[in-house]
Design a protein around this motif. Structure first.
Motif, short mmCIF file in Angstrom:
data_model
loop_
_atom_site.label_atom_id
_atom_site.label_comp_id
_atom_site.label_asym_id
_atom_site.label_seq_id
_atom_site.Cartn_x
_atom_site.Cartn_y
_atom_site.Cartn_z
N GLY A 90 0.80 -1.23 0.00
CA GLY A 90 0.00 0.00 0.00
C GLY A 90 0.83 1.28 0.00
O GLY A 90 0.62 2.15 -0.85
N PRO A 91 1.78 1.44 0.93
CA PRO A 91 2.60 2.65 0.93
C PRO A 91 3.40 2.82 -0.36
O PRO A 91 3.61 3.95 -0.82
CB PRO A 91 3.52 2.45 2.14
N SER A 92 3.85 1.71 -0.94
CA SER A 92 4.59 1.78 -2.20
C SER A 92 3.70 2.31 -3.31
O SER A 92 4.12 3.14 -4.13
CB SER A 92 5.13 0.40 -2.58
N LYS A 93 2.46 1.85 -3.35
CA LYS A 93 1.53 2.33 -4.37
C LYS A 93 1.30 3.83 -4.24
O LYS A 93 1.20 4.55 -5.24
CB LYS A 93 0.20 1.58 -4.27
N ILE A 94 1.20 4.30 -2.99
CA ILE A 94 1.02 5.74 -2.77
C ILE A 94 2.22 6.52 -3.29
O ILE A 94 2.08 7.53 -4.00
CB ILE A 94 0.82 6.02 -1.27
N ALA A 95 3.41 6.04 -2.96
CA ALA A 95 4.63 6.73 -3.37
C ALA A 95 4.81 6.68 -4.88
O ALA A 95 5.22 7.68 -5.51
CB ALA A 95 5.84 6.10 -2.69
N ILE A 96 4.51 5.55 -5.49
CA ILE A 96 4.65 5.41 -6.95
C ILE A 96 3.64 6.30 -7.67
O ILE A 96 3.96 6.95 -8.67
CB ILE A 96 4.48 3.94 -7.36
N LYS A 97 2.41 6.34 -7.16
CA LYS A 97 1.39 7.20 -7.78
C LYS A 97 1.82 8.65 -7.72
O LYS A 97 1.67 9.41 -8.69
CB LYS A 97 0.05 7.01 -7.05
N LEU A 98 2.35 9.07 -6.58
CA LEU A 98 2.83 10.44 -6.45
C LEU A 98 3.93 10.72 -7.46
O LEU A 98 3.94 11.77 -8.12
CB LEU A 98 3.35 10.67 -5.03
N ALA A 99 4.87 9.79 -7.59
CA ALA A 99 5.98 9.97 -8.53
C ALA A 99 5.49 9.99 -9.97
O ALA A 99 5.98 10.79 -10.79
CB ALA A 99 7.02 8.86 -8.33
N ASN A 100 4.53 9.13 -10.29
CA ASN A 100 4.04 9.04 -11.67
C ASN A 100 3.27 10.28 -12.11
O ASN A 100 3.09 10.50 -13.31
CB ASN A 100 3.15 7.81 -11.83
N GLU A 101 2.82 11.07 -11.15
CA GLU A 101 2.05 12.28 -11.50
C GLU A 101 2.95 13.47 -11.79
O GLU A 101 2.46 14.53 -12.19
CB GLU A 101 1.09 12.61 -10.35
N VAL A 102 4.24 13.30 -11.58
CA VAL A 102 5.17 14.42 -11.79
C VAL A 102 6.20 14.03 -12.84
O VAL A 102 6.92 13.03 -12.67
CB VAL A 102 5.89 14.79 -10.47
N GLY A 103 6.27 14.78 -13.89
CA GLY A 103 7.26 14.54 -14.93
C GLY A 103 8.51 15.37 -14.69
O GLY A 103 8.58 16.18 -13.77
N SER A 104 9.52 15.16 -15.51
CA SER A 104 10.77 15.90 -15.38
C SER A 104 11.12 16.52 -16.72
O SER A 104 10.97 15.89 -17.77
CB SER A 104 11.90 14.95 -14.94
N LYS A 105 11.56 17.77 -16.69
CA LYS A 105 11.93 18.46 -17.92
C LYS A 105 13.19 17.84 -18.53
O LYS A 105 13.40 17.92 -19.72
CB LYS A 105 12.16 19.95 -17.63
N GLN A 106 14.03 17.26 -17.68
CA GLN A 106 15.22 16.59 -18.16
C GLN A 106 14.90 15.11 -18.38
O GLN A 106 13.75 14.73 -18.48
CB GLN A 106 16.36 16.80 -17.17
N ALA A 107 15.93 14.28 -18.45
CA ALA A 107 15.73 12.87 -18.74
C ALA A 107 14.91 12.18 -17.66
O ALA A 107 14.15 11.25 -17.92
CB ALA A 107 17.08 12.18 -18.91
N GLY A 108 15.05 12.65 -16.45
CA GLY A 108 14.30 12.06 -15.34
C GLY A 108 15.00 10.85 -14.76
O GLY A 108 15.92 10.28 -15.35
N ALA A 109 14.56 10.46 -13.56
CA ALA A 109 15.14 9.33 -12.86
C ALA A 109 14.11 8.20 -12.82
O ALA A 109 12.91 8.44 -12.75
CB ALA A 109 15.54 9.73 -11.44
N THR A 110 14.57 6.98 -12.85
CA THR A 110 13.70 5.82 -12.99
C THR A 110 13.12 5.37 -11.65
O THR A 110 13.84 5.26 -10.66
CB THR A 110 14.47 4.65 -13.61
N VAL A 111 11.82 5.09 -11.66
CA VAL A 111 11.16 4.45 -10.53
C VAL A 111 11.24 2.95 -10.75
O VAL A 111 10.81 2.44 -11.79
CB VAL A 111 9.70 4.89 -10.41
N LEU A 112 11.82 2.22 -9.81
CA LEU A 112 12.00 0.79 -9.96
C LEU A 112 10.68 0.07 -10.22
O LEU A 112 9.63 0.49 -9.75
CB LEU A 112 12.65 0.21 -8.71
N CYS A 113 10.79 -1.02 -10.96
CA CYS A 113 9.65 -1.90 -11.27
C CYS A 113 8.70 -1.27 -12.29
O CYS A 113 8.31 -1.91 -13.26
CB CYS A 113 8.87 -2.31 -10.03
N SER A 114 8.31 -0.02 -12.09
CA SER A 114 7.38 0.62 -13.02
C SER A 114 8.07 1.11 -14.28
O SER A 114 7.47 1.17 -15.35
CB SER A 114 6.68 1.80 -12.33
#
Length: 268
Positions: A90-114
């Motif tokens: 559950g906490p991982s899903k919350i953190a991943i959802k938060l990360a997935n809602e924010v893009g990066s103007k540069q190349a960006g950093a990878t979220v594991l598994c997703s």
């Protein structure tokens, strides 16, 4: 070297470091003597942050014994396994959802598994929650002051390693640095007795390793360590009585800001 000799050496180094912290001197006098410029006033004490920064800047992969390299590789692989195991929590899903809602103007950093790319701080946050949630990652039990999880630092190392295209050897050196700092401070500082959570020590260790991967100078590292201690000192109260999701988040949120804050000026 047999186990009894290793324990004796650890006791000796622990007492030496504790004495250094107590009087404000370097806990590694040999290192200070070798690297302190001759123009430095003899009366000036080298701070712990300066000692850590110099050590982090000077350590080379070639300096590492084979067994240390092997253990670092095992720790990194084990940490990935913990992240995979905690991916659907559950906490991982919350953190991943938060990360997935924010893009990066540069190349960006990878979220594991997703595989999703986001800002460096949110990537560290999401990856760290996955690593930590199941409580299966490694543990270090200090001589007198409780226990913690040094592999919590690895989430803060993966992102700068990725964004700076560092080699596997670079990541191993940064991992060793983070472990060394975490375990040494845990041995000599009574954080539990002072009401401080072990995640505070994790932050110092993570920032040392991350700064190495960002390519910061020793002076910049000292400032990054100061920012970490000054702005991210967690109390032990957060782990008392009934626990919320903050148990999984406690190390991660500060670690995310630490990794981002110690980024080099060209990428910050």
């Amino acid at each position: 070297m047999d186990s009894s000799l290793r324990i004796e050496r650890r006791h000796f180094l622990g007492h030496a470091a504790a004495a250094g912290v107590a009087i404000g001197a370097s806990p590694f006098p040999a290192l200070t003597q070798e690297r302190t410029p001759s123009s430095t006033s003899a009366s000036r004490q080298i701070s712990l942050a300066e000692t850590l920064a110099r050590y982090a800047s000077g350590l080379k992969y070639e300096d590492l014994p084979e067994d240390v390299v092997r253990l670092a590789k095992r720790a990194i692989l084990d940490t990935f396994g913990c992240a995979f195991g905690g991916y659907t929590a559950g906490p991982s899903k919350i953190a991943i959802k938060l990360a997935n809602e924010v893009g990066s103007k540069q190349a960006g950093a990878t979220v594991l598994c997703s595989g999703f790319r986001t800002t460096p701080d949110l990537a560290v946050f999401a990856n760290g929650v996955m690593i930590r949630y199941l409580d299966f990652n490694d543990a270090f039990v200090s001589l007198t002051h409780g226990a913690g999880h040094p592999s919590d630092t690895i989430a803060a190392l993966l992102t700068p390693a990725e964004l700076n295209a560092r080699s596997g050897r670079d990541l191993i050196v940064a991992t060793v640095l983070a472990y060394e700092v975490f375990c040494k401070i845990a041995d000599v500082f009574d954080y539990l007795g002072n009401g401080i959570d072990h995640s505070t020590i994790t932050g110092i260790a993570a920032v040392v390793g991350a700064c190495r991967l960002w390519g910061l100078t020793p002076e910049q590292m000292v400032h990054a360590i100061g920012i970490t201690v000054g702005g991210n000192t967690a109390t032990r109260q957060g782990r008392s009585d009934a626990l919320s999701n903050w148990k999984a988040f406690a190390v991660r949120m500060p670690a995310a800001t630490r990794s981002f804050r110690c980024s080099s000026p060209r990428t910050a």
